[in-house]
Design a protein around this motif. Structure first.
Motif, PDB file in Angstrom:
ATOM      1  N   THR A 140       0.768  -1.190  -0.265  1.00  0.00           N
ATOM      2  CA  THR A 140       0.034   0.132  -0.049  1.00  0.00           C
ATOM      3  C   THR A 140       0.780   0.945   0.758  1.00  0.00           C
ATOM      4  O   THR A 140       0.838   2.095  -0.853  1.00  0.00           O
ATOM      5  CB  THR A 140      -0.934  -0.221   1.056  1.00  0.00           C
ATOM      6  N   VAL A 141       2.118   0.643   0.903  1.00  0.00           N
ATOM      7  CA  VAL A 141       2.881   2.213   0.427  1.00  0.00           C
ATOM      8  C   VAL A 141       3.317   2.443  -0.293  1.00  0.00           C
ATOM      9  O   VAL A 141       3.508   3.495  -1.126  1.00  0.00           O
ATOM     10  CB  VAL A 141       4.383   2.292   1.908  1.00  0.00           C
ATOM     11  N   GLU A 142       3.870   1.660  -1.252  1.00  0.00           N
ATOM     12  CA  GLU A 142       4.312   1.807  -2.304  1.00  0.00           C
ATOM     13  C   GLU A 142       3.174   2.804  -3.717  1.00  0.00           C
ATOM     14  O   GLU A 142       3.735   2.858  -4.630  1.00  0.00           O
ATOM     15  CB  GLU A 142       4.671  -0.100  -3.170  1.00  0.00           C
ATOM     16  N   ALA A 143       2.357   1.904  -3.641  1.00  0.00           N
ATOM     17  CA  ALA A 143       0.722   2.258  -4.760  1.00  0.00           C
ATOM     18  C   ALA A 143       1.438   3.414  -3.568  1.00  0.00           C
ATOM     19  O   ALA A 143       1.058   4.667  -5.221  1.00  0.00           O
ATOM     20  CB  ALA A 143       0.268   1.541  -3.531  1.00  0.00           C
ATOM     21  N   ILE A 144       1.540   4.398  -2.477  1.00  0.00           N
ATOM     22  CA  ILE A 144       0.758   5.844  -2.680  1.00  0.00           C
ATOM     23  C   ILE A 144       1.922   6.689  -2.795  1.00  0.00           C
ATOM     24  O   ILE A 144       1.646   6.948  -3.478  1.00  0.00           O
ATOM     25  CB  ILE A 144       0.761   5.753  -1.110  1.00  0.00           C
ATOM     26  N   LYS A 145       3.091   5.782  -2.675  1.00  0.00           N
ATOM     27  CA  LYS A 145       4.953   6.675  -3.229  1.00  0.00           C
ATOM     28  C   LYS A 145       4.282   6.637  -4.701  1.00  0.00           C
ATOM     29  O   LYS A 145       5.047   7.602  -5.504  1.00  0.00           O
ATOM     30  CB  LYS A 145       5.707   5.661  -3.024  1.00  0.00           C
ATOM     31  N   ARG A 146       4.040   5.551  -5.733  1.00  0.00           N
ATOM     32  CA  ARG A 146       4.002   6.090  -7.110  1.00  0.00           C
ATOM     33  C   ARG A 146       3.328   6.938  -7.527  1.00  0.00           C
ATOM     34  O   ARG A 146       3.156   7.869  -8.454  1.00  0.00           O
ATOM     35  CB  ARG A 146       3.162   4.569  -7.839  1.00  0.00           C
TER      36      ARG A 146
END
Length: 93
Positions: free
Chosen positions: A85-91
């Motif tokens: 989820t963190v990676e999706a937000i960062k993208r």
């Protein structure tokens, strides 16, 4: 594209009170990210729209999603979230 769909996209692309034109691939990424965050956090769509750009906090090796709990008048509440989820937000950001 239907008029209703344009309104949803237009409202979703408001930042600091101004509408930003996004490329189709950016709109797709925005909605994909929104679906991931909704699915993984249990947040309501309205709560998702209220998240700030600085909604991620890293502390003690773990990420949290920072959100304001208006009903309980508790700003910057922390919700532990998965690394995907963190990676999706960062993208998206």
């Amino acid at each position: 594209m239907s008029e209703d769909r344009k309104v949803v996209i237009r409202k979703s692309c408001e930042f600091d009170g101004r509408v930003v034109d996004l490329a189709p691939e950016d709109v797709k990424l925005m909605f994909k990210t929104a679906c991931i965050v909704l699915r993984d956090t249990g947040r309501r769509p309205r709560e998702l729209c209220e998240l700030r750009a600085d909604c991620l906090e890293f502390d003690d090796g773990e990420y949290s999603l920072l959100r304001d709990d208006r009903k309980a008048r508790r700003p910057r509440r922390r919700l532990p979230i998965a690394s995907q989820t963190v990676e999706a937000i960062k993208r998206w950001l």
